[in-house]
Scaffold this motif. Structure first.
Motif, short mmCIF file in Angstrom:
data_model
loop_
_atom_site.label_atom_id
_atom_site.label_comp_id
_atom_site.label_asym_id
_atom_site.label_seq_id
_atom_site.Cartn_x
_atom_site.Cartn_y
_atom_site.Cartn_z
N ASP A 378 0.71 -1.08 0.00
CA ASP A 378 -0.03 -0.18 -0.09
C ASP A 378 0.91 1.18 0.05
OD1 ASP A 378 -2.45 -1.53 -0.03
OD2 ASP A 378 -2.64 -1.37 2.21
N ASN A 381 2.14 1.73 -3.47
CA ASN A 381 1.36 2.26 -4.47
C ASN A 381 0.99 3.95 -4.14
OD1 ASN A 381 0.75 -0.14 -5.57
ND2 ASN A 381 -1.01 -0.66 -4.35
N LYS A 382 1.19 4.44 -3.03
CA LYS A 382 0.91 5.82 -2.53
C LYS A 382 2.35 6.68 -3.05
CE LYS A 382 -1.89 4.98 1.45
NZ LYS A 382 -2.01 4.96 2.93
N LEU A 384 3.90 5.72 -5.39
CA LEU A 384 4.11 5.80 -7.06
C LEU A 384 3.05 6.80 -7.43
CD1 LEU A 384 4.66 4.60 -9.79
CD2 LEU A 384 2.61 2.98 -9.43
N GLU A 385 2.14 7.17 -6.57
CA GLU A 385 1.09 8.25 -6.84
C GLU A 385 1.82 9.66 -7.07
OE1 GLU A 385 -2.38 8.29 -4.67
OE2 GLU A 385 -2.81 6.31 -5.38
N VAL A 386 2.48 9.65 -5.87
CA VAL A 386 3.27 10.97 -5.51
C VAL A 386 4.38 11.11 -6.80
CG1 VAL A 386 4.98 12.16 -4.08
CG2 VAL A 386 3.21 10.82 -3.22
N MET A 388 4.31 9.95 -10.04
CA MET A 388 3.56 10.46 -11.09
C MET A 388 3.21 11.96 -11.07
SD MET A 388 3.76 7.75 -12.77
CE MET A 388 2.90 8.23 -14.13
N ASP A 389 2.72 12.33 -9.63
CA ASP A 389 2.31 13.88 -9.71
C ASP A 389 3.67 14.73 -9.74
OD1 ASP A 389 -0.15 13.16 -8.95
OD2 ASP A 389 0.11 13.16 -6.80
N GLU A 390 4.76 14.20 -9.63
CA GLU A 390 6.06 14.84 -9.79
C GLU A 390 6.39 14.66 -11.24
OE1 GLU A 390 7.58 16.61 -7.75
OE2 GLU A 390 6.08 16.45 -6.07
N GLN A 406 3.23 14.35 3.09
CA GLN A 406 1.82 13.90 3.06
C GLN A 406 1.48 13.04 4.24
OE1 GLN A 406 0.40 12.28 -0.66
NE2 GLN A 406 1.50 13.56 -1.75
N TRP A 426 9.40 1.38 -10.39
CA TRP A 426 10.43 2.49 -10.71
C TRP A 426 11.44 2.18 -10.96
CZ3 TRP A 426 7.05 3.36 -6.19
CH2 TRP A 426 7.48 2.64 -5.17
N HIS A 439 9.73 6.67 -13.16
CA HIS A 439 8.86 5.54 -13.69
C HIS A 439 9.29 4.75 -14.61
CE1 HIS A 439 5.04 3.98 -15.08
NE2 HIS A 439 4.64 4.12 -13.89
#
Length: 443
Positions: A378, A381-382, A384-386, A388-390, A406, A426, A439
């Protein structure tokens, strides 16, 4: 079954083995009896009486034996047998009352259960030095259970090792009884044919009228005749003989097995593991704690290599022992498609000593990593979201700080997760004095 036995009676009962066989049939018929179909049971009573008469028993002795057996195993059937006995209902009730009183009196003091000197000496004579079977995993005269996930090879390994023990003379193959309640049709008969080549007997659920309920009666008969001391029973699988999840049923079942081993018998049970592993990544045995607590030795068999490998490696790790059972042993066998069961048995190779310990160490490390990955999935996954946001590419220190801000994971955990899932979610690459996280699709 009654018909075939009846035909064997032509000319009278002449041998002890015939008498014993018929009495065993009576016991099985009694346990199989249902009020909807009393014919098999009543025929069994008649044959049992004939067998007892052939051995010279009197009417009163025969009546006593039958009443005693039914009282112990299924008292609800007493009204069915009474018309076939040379006695009255009042006499039957009188004997039943006597049996109840004797049982109550016998259980009234500890002294009635204390072993005498002669009993101790007799039992010691029956017991020999530990005989190790199945590659050192089984001590003759004990209860051993093997837990494993489906398709791990527990049946293959145990049967192979016992067959080799029989072939080498370490074990009397005729005393090994493999009770197969797991396979269907062709698989069960194929195993039976292979085992017969080593002199090992096979019983298959449904064949010759066998039911799992017969086990207790058959073990009791072996104890009474003294045959148990030379018998090794393999139960496949355990859940077909007892509800392994039922705390009430399990103790009584293991008491029956213990009586068999106290008479010198050996019991090997094959059982399943839980679907989910523990926090360290190790398998957990299935069923209530009695499945391990009430046995003498227990093993968990776990795959030690990738499932797509044709040469499968599994590790048998001891989790309980009351003897010199090996602590860990590895096995390898050919899992290629198209092999017969005999060819697969021939391919089984046992790995002991240092190499087995190496397999265990490596497997433990891999399981620990897998367990850690599962716990941190989990968080990964979080992160990875950060990422992608970067924009899918950022310096490691910047990604760690962004994640920390965060407030869902510490900086230390973030770095561990980035390292653990590198090359999967990544790619971490060094550029100059800095490390960049990209990524995978941007690399």
């Amino acid at each position: 079954m009654v018909g075939s036995m009846g035909r064997s009676m032509i000319g009278g009962i002449e041998t002890h083995s015939e008498c014993y066989y018929i009495k065993e049939h009576f016991r099985n018929a009694a346990l199989d009896y249902t009020t909807d179909d009393p014919f098999q049971f009543t025929a069994g009573v008649k044959l049992y009486k004939d067998a007892q008469e052939a051995e010279g028993a009197s009417d009163s002795e025969i009546t006593g034996h039958i009443i005693n057996f039914v009282h112990r195993h299924n008292p609800e059937m007493m009204h069915v047998i009474t018309p076939f006995l040379k006695t009255t209902k009042a006499a039957v009730e009188k004997q039943l009352q006597k049996l109840r009183q004797e049982a109550q009196a016998k259980a009234s003091t500890f002294e009635n259960f204390v072993l005498t000197d002669s009993q101790i000496e007799e039992r010691l004579q029956q017991m020999s030095d530990d005989v190790m079977l199945a590659g050192g995993m089984v001590v003759k005269g004990q209860m051993t259970v093997f837990f494993a996930p489906p398709n791990t090879g527990k049946t293959l390994i145990v049967l192979t090792m016992l067959a080799r023990d029989a072939d080498s003379g370490l074990l009397d193959g005729g005393g090994v009884i493999y009770i197969n309640c797991d396979d269907g049709g062709k698989g069960a008969i194929t195993k039976a044919k292979i085992l017969h080549a080593s002199g090992i007997n096979a019983i298959v659920l449904g064949e010759n009228g066998f039911k799992s309920q017969h086990l207790a009666t058959l073990m009791a008969a072996s104890c009474a005749s003294g045959a148990a001391a030379n018998q090794v029973i393999v139960l496949d699988t355990l859940k077909k003989f007892v509800d392994v999840m039922n705390k009430k049923d399990a103790p009584a079942f293991y008491e029956e097995l213990r009586r068999f081993t106290m008479a010198g018998g050996t019991v090997i049970s094959l059982a399943h593991c839980n679907k989910n592993r523990d926090e360290s990544g190790k398998l957990v045995f299935g069923g209530v704690a009695d499945s391990v607590d009430d046995t003498d030795a227990a093993y968990i068999i776990d795959p030690a290599n990738e499932s797509n490998s044709e040469l499968k490696t599994v590790l048998a790790e001891n989790i309980k022992r009351r003897g010199e059972n090996v602590k860990e042993v590895a096995f390898q066998y050919d899992e290629s498609d198209g092999l017969s069961y005999q060819e697969r048995m021939n391919s089984v190779d046992m790995i002991e000593g240092t190499k087995a310990k190496e397999f265990k160490t490596k497997a433990d490390c891999e399981r620990a990593i897998q367990a850690k990955r599962a716990r941190l999935q989990d968080d990964a996954n979080k992160i990875l979201e950060v990422l992608m946001d970067e924009g899918g590419e950022v310096m490691v220190t910047s990604l760690v700080n962004a994640v920390y801000k965060q407030e869902f994971v510490s900086r230390r955990t973030a770095r561990n997760v980035i390292d653990l899932f590198n090359n999967e979610l990544w790619l971490v690459q060094k550029e100059g004095k800095s490390k960049i996280v990209r990524h995978l699709y941007r690399s």
